[in-house]
Design a protein around this motif. Structure first.
Motif, PDB file in Angstrom:
ATOM      1  N   ALA A  14      -0.464  -7.229   4.323  1.00  0.00           N
ATOM      2  CA  ALA A  14      -0.753  -5.914   4.733  1.00  0.00           C
ATOM      3  C   ALA A  14      -1.348  -5.027   3.635  1.00  0.00           C
ATOM      4  N   THR A  15      -0.760  -5.025   2.240  1.00  0.00           N
ATOM      5  CA  THR A  15      -0.986  -4.045   1.510  1.00  0.00           C
ATOM      6  C   THR A  15      -1.617  -4.776   0.113  1.00  0.00           C
ATOM      7  N   TRP A  16      -2.724  -5.511   0.553  1.00  0.00           N
ATOM      8  CA  TRP A  16      -3.495  -6.540  -0.307  1.00  0.00           C
ATOM      9  C   TRP A  16      -4.155  -5.621  -1.430  1.00  0.00           C
ATOM     10  N   GLU A  17      -4.924  -4.560  -1.007  1.00  0.00           N
ATOM     11  CA  GLU A  17      -5.384  -3.743  -1.909  1.00  0.00           C
ATOM     12  C   GLU A  17      -4.345  -3.141  -3.067  1.00  0.00           C
ATOM     13  N   GLY A  18      -3.389  -2.787  -2.598  1.00  0.00           N
ATOM     14  CA  GLY A  18      -2.429  -2.099  -3.522  1.00  0.00           C
ATOM     15  C   GLY A  18      -2.023  -3.084  -4.712  1.00  0.00           C
ATOM     16  N   ALA A  19      -1.571  -4.391  -4.212  1.00  0.00           N
ATOM     17  CA  ALA A  19      -1.148  -5.627  -4.923  1.00  0.00           C
ATOM     18  C   ALA A  19      -2.438  -5.831  -6.061  1.00  0.00           C
ATOM     19  N   VAL A  20      -3.619  -5.912  -5.435  1.00  0.00           N
ATOM     20  CA  VAL A  20      -4.723  -6.407  -6.281  1.00  0.00           C
ATOM     21  C   VAL A  20      -5.025  -5.186  -7.431  1.00  0.00           C
ATOM     22  N   GLN A  21      -4.912  -3.983  -7.044  1.00  0.00           N
ATOM     23  CA  GLN A  21      -4.922  -2.804  -8.023  1.00  0.00           C
ATOM     24  C   GLN A  21      -3.833  -2.694  -9.003  1.00  0.00           C
ATOM     25  N   ALA A  22      -2.733  -3.242  -8.664  1.00  0.00           N
ATOM     26  CA  ALA A  22      -1.529  -3.221  -9.662  1.00  0.00           C
ATOM     27  C   ALA A  22      -1.665  -4.235 -10.619  1.00  0.00           C
ATOM     28  N   ILE A  23      -2.172  -5.359 -10.253  1.00  0.00           N
ATOM     29  CA  ILE A  23      -2.568  -6.477 -11.238  1.00  0.00           C
ATOM     30  C   ILE A  23      -3.760  -6.235 -11.933  1.00  0.00           C
ATOM     31  N   ALA A  24      -4.756  -5.376 -11.401  1.00  0.00           N
ATOM     32  CA  ALA A  24      -5.998  -5.112 -12.195  1.00  0.00           C
ATOM     33  C   ALA A  24      -5.668  -4.067 -13.262  1.00  0.00           C
ATOM     34  N   GLU A  25      -4.913  -2.863 -12.859  1.00  0.00           N
ATOM     35  CA  GLU A  25      -4.816  -1.835 -13.705  1.00  0.00           C
ATOM     36  C   GLU A  25      -3.805  -2.271 -14.802  1.00  0.00           C
ATOM     37  N   SER A  26      -2.852  -3.180 -14.587  1.00  0.00           N
ATOM     38  CA  SER A  26      -1.785  -3.335 -15.489  1.00  0.00           C
ATOM     39  C   SER A  26      -2.185  -4.445 -16.491  1.00  0.00           C
ATOM     40  N   GLY A  27      -3.404  -5.042 -16.267  1.00  0.00           N
ATOM     41  CA  GLY A  27      -3.810  -6.309 -16.958  1.00  0.00           C
ATOM     42  C   GLY A  27      -3.060  -7.250 -16.728  1.00  0.00           C
ATOM     43  N   GLY A  28      -2.294  -7.493 -15.446  1.00  0.00           N
ATOM     44  CA  GLY A  28      -1.359  -8.686 -15.398  1.00  0.00           C
ATOM     45  C   GLY A  28      -1.952  -9.726 -14.579  1.00  0.00           C
ATOM     46  N   VAL A  36       3.661  -0.842   5.536  1.00  0.00           N
ATOM     47  CA  VAL A  36       2.596  -0.042   5.771  1.00  0.00           C
ATOM     48  C   VAL A  36       2.948   1.494   6.182  1.00  0.00           C
ATOM     49  N   ASN A  37       4.149   1.688   6.262  1.00  0.00           N
ATOM     50  CA  ASN A  37       4.803   3.223   6.441  1.00  0.00           C
ATOM     51  C   ASN A  37       4.836   3.678   4.926  1.00  0.00           C
ATOM     52  N   PRO A  38       4.422   4.799   4.455  1.00  0.00           N
ATOM     53  CA  PRO A  38       4.249   5.026   3.293  1.00  0.00           C
ATOM     54  C   PRO A  38       5.605   5.618   2.664  1.00  0.00           C
ATOM     55  N   HIS A  39       6.615   5.850   3.531  1.00  0.00           N
ATOM     56  CA  HIS A  39       7.995   6.328   3.199  1.00  0.00           C
ATOM     57  C   HIS A  39       8.595   5.017   2.715  1.00  0.00           C
ATOM     58  N   ARG A  40       8.236   3.904   3.323  1.00  0.00           N
ATOM     59  CA  ARG A  40       9.025   2.603   2.552  1.00  0.00           C
ATOM     60  C   ARG A  40       8.451   2.402   1.060  1.00  0.00           C
ATOM     61  N   LEU A  41       7.302   2.408   0.934  1.00  0.00           N
ATOM     62  CA  LEU A  41       6.674   2.389  -0.386  1.00  0.00           C
ATOM     63  C   LEU A  41       7.352   3.316  -1.332  1.00  0.00           C
ATOM     64  N   CYS A  88       9.814  -2.835  13.734  1.00  0.00           N
ATOM     65  CA  CYS A  88       9.326  -3.925  12.714  1.00  0.00           C
ATOM     66  C   CYS A  88       8.976  -5.011  13.271  1.00  0.00           C
ATOM     67  N   ALA A  89       8.008  -5.638  12.392  1.00  0.00           N
ATOM     68  CA  ALA A  89       7.868  -7.074  12.137  1.00  0.00           C
ATOM     69  C   ALA A  89       8.470  -7.407  10.913  1.00  0.00           C
ATOM     70  N   SER A  90       9.084  -8.864  11.235  1.00  0.00           N
ATOM     71  CA  SER A  90       9.961  -9.207   9.601  1.00  0.00           C
ATOM     72  C   SER A  90      10.015 -10.690   9.653  1.00  0.00           C
ATOM     73  N   THR A  91       9.992 -11.031   8.596  1.00  0.00           N
ATOM     74  CA  THR A  91      10.304 -12.512   8.104  1.00  0.00           C
ATOM     75  C   THR A  91      11.959 -12.430   8.111  1.00  0.00           C
ATOM     76  N   GLY A  92      12.550 -11.245   8.008  1.00  0.00           N
ATOM     77  CA  GLY A  92      14.004 -11.315   8.292  1.00  0.00           C
ATOM     78  C   GLY A  92      14.833 -10.140   7.461  1.00  0.00           C
ATOM     79  N   ASN A  93      14.409  -9.766   6.247  1.00  0.00           N
ATOM     80  CA  ASN A  93      15.234  -9.051   5.524  1.00  0.00           C
ATOM     81  C   ASN A  93      14.742  -7.496   5.773  1.00  0.00           C
ATOM     82  N   THR A  94      13.495  -7.262   6.214  1.00  0.00           N
ATOM     83  CA  THR A  94      13.067  -5.719   6.837  1.00  0.00           C
ATOM     84  C   THR A  94      13.935  -5.809   8.128  1.00  0.00           C
ATOM     85  N   ALA A  95      14.095  -6.801   8.959  1.00  0.00           N
ATOM     86  CA  ALA A  95      14.815  -6.741  10.241  1.00  0.00           C
ATOM     87  C   ALA A  95      16.313  -6.140   9.923  1.00  0.00           C
ATOM     88  N   ALA A  96      16.931  -6.938   9.133  1.00  0.00           N
ATOM     89  CA  ALA A  96      18.409  -6.754   8.721  1.00  0.00           C
ATOM     90  C   ALA A  96      18.712  -5.307   8.166  1.00  0.00           C
TER      91      ALA A  96
END
Ligand code: AN7
Length: 349
Positions: free
Chosen positions: A244-258, A153-158, A79-87
């Motif tokens: 990395a999951t830019w589109e997913g985040a944009v979709q969550a905000i758009a679809e939820s009216g957030g 980016v591994n779908p099992h993580r999501l 993994c690449a990580s800012t720390g928590n994924t690594a731990a």
């Protein structure tokens, strides 16, 4: 008794009967009311995901990703990580008997996260580049060296991370009005939204929450609508300029009216202090969800009920607290010395 999130939510997860389950009984974290919203006349609840085994929400995705890697007979994970994924990866890899390769930005990973990964026996390789470049390298390395990439980016993580939405709905008996999430690489907000939608499809809830994605102002590509080449913030976990999951985040905000919200480092640190005043010690990235909610509340734009996800433990990043504290001076072991010290400090109530 809580059996870990794979057993608790098996029908919603990509696991088969034969999938070997690598678990530390993650999930099942406290959903707590707080007084944080009182000054604004709103309700702020918190989902204390710092209570996961390695001290962050990453364990939710990692139990699924590592179990699936074992099922697929992987030889190791990276993994690449800012720390928590690594731990988290290091701990779950140790449990699965995997080799674990961790690529970290050479600067800016909080000490305790490095210590956790070291303690679990991961091979740690600091890379002289910001996170986004390190993630690109990790993707290439996974292919070249036959390692399973366990970034989000591994779908099992999501899939695993969706369970935080399930747990919140299970406790409330419905979806909250809004959910606030700190956003770095944007896997978590994407996963939360998928989780709520899964629960609605399954008839477990009848309406969906508004999603609030909070970024640090110096690392706010989703708020600005374009990548940030040199992200800067005290919240090192979310110092990410090209999610990395830019589109997913944009979709969550758009679809939820957030909406996406940017908060300054000062606002993040103030929220960290406010949470500590509720007995909840979290790292700065975590406090961003509350800082964003406070910001909306000050603008009169906050929903009347917000659940904030507290993603990582305060012990992950002691330097941030120490840098702002004055170190306590010692006194002799006498009541007089104690009395004079106590008289100089305000009582809490
Ligand atoms: C405490 O560990 O990206 O938006 O490499 O550690 O899903 O990335 C950490 C991210 C929020 C942001 N809070 O979640 C990593 C990493 C904490 C975090 C986030 C992270 P995403």
């Amino acid at each position: 008794m809580w059996r870990g999130l794979i057993e608790e939510y098996r029908p919603f997860l990509p696991v088969e009967h034969a999938t070997p389950v690598i678990t530390m009984l993650e999930g099942g974290t406290p959903l707590l009311p707080s007084r944080l919203g009182t000054p604004y006349g709103i309700r702020i609840g918190v989902k204390y995901d710092a209570a996961n085994p390695t001290g962050s929400f990453k364990d939710r995705g990692m139990t699924v990703a590592v179990s699936k890697a074992l099922e697929a007979k992987a030889s190791g994970i990276i993994c690449a990580s800012t720390g928590n994924t690594a731990a988290s990866a290091a701990a779950y890899a140790a449990r699965a008997g995997f080799r674990c390769v961790v690529l970290l930005p050479a600067r800016g990973v909080a000490t305790s996260k490095l210590v956790q990964s070291l303690a679990s026996g991961a091979l740690i390789i600091p890379i002289r580049a910001p996170f986004d470049r390190v993630l690109r390298l990790a993707r290439q390395a996974a292919t070249r060296f036959g390692l399973t990439l366990v970034n989000s980016v591994n779908p099992h993580r999501l899939a695993g991370q969706k369970t935080v939405a399930f747990e919140i709905c299970d406790v409330l008996g419905r979806a909250p009005e809004a959910l606030a999430v700190p956003v770095g690489n944007a896997g978590n907000i994407t996963a939360c939204w998928l989780g709520f939608k899964d629960y609605r499809s399954a008839g477990r809830i009848d309406r969906l929450p508004r999603m609030i994605g909070v970024q640090a102002a110096g690392a706010a590509p989703l708020v600005r609508g374009r990548p940030v080449s040199q992200p800067r913030t005290v919240a090192s976990a979310i110092r990410i300029g090209r999610p990395a999951t830019w589109e997913g985040a944009v979709q969550a905000i758009a679809e939820s009216g957030g909406q996406f919200v940017a908060v300054s480092d000062d606002e993040i640190l103030q929220a960290q202090v406010a949470l500590a005043g509720e007995g909840l010690f979290v790292e700065p990235a975590s406090a961003a969800s509350v800082a964003g909610t406070f910001k909306l509340a000050r603008e009169g734009a906050a929903p009347s009920e917000v659940i904030c996800i507290l993603t990582g433990h305060g012990l992950k990043d002691p330097e941030v607290v120490l840098a702002r504290a004055t170190a306590p001076r010692s006194i002799p072991p006498t009541l007089d010395a104690l009395a004079s010290r106590l008289s100089g400090t305000p009582s809490r109530r």
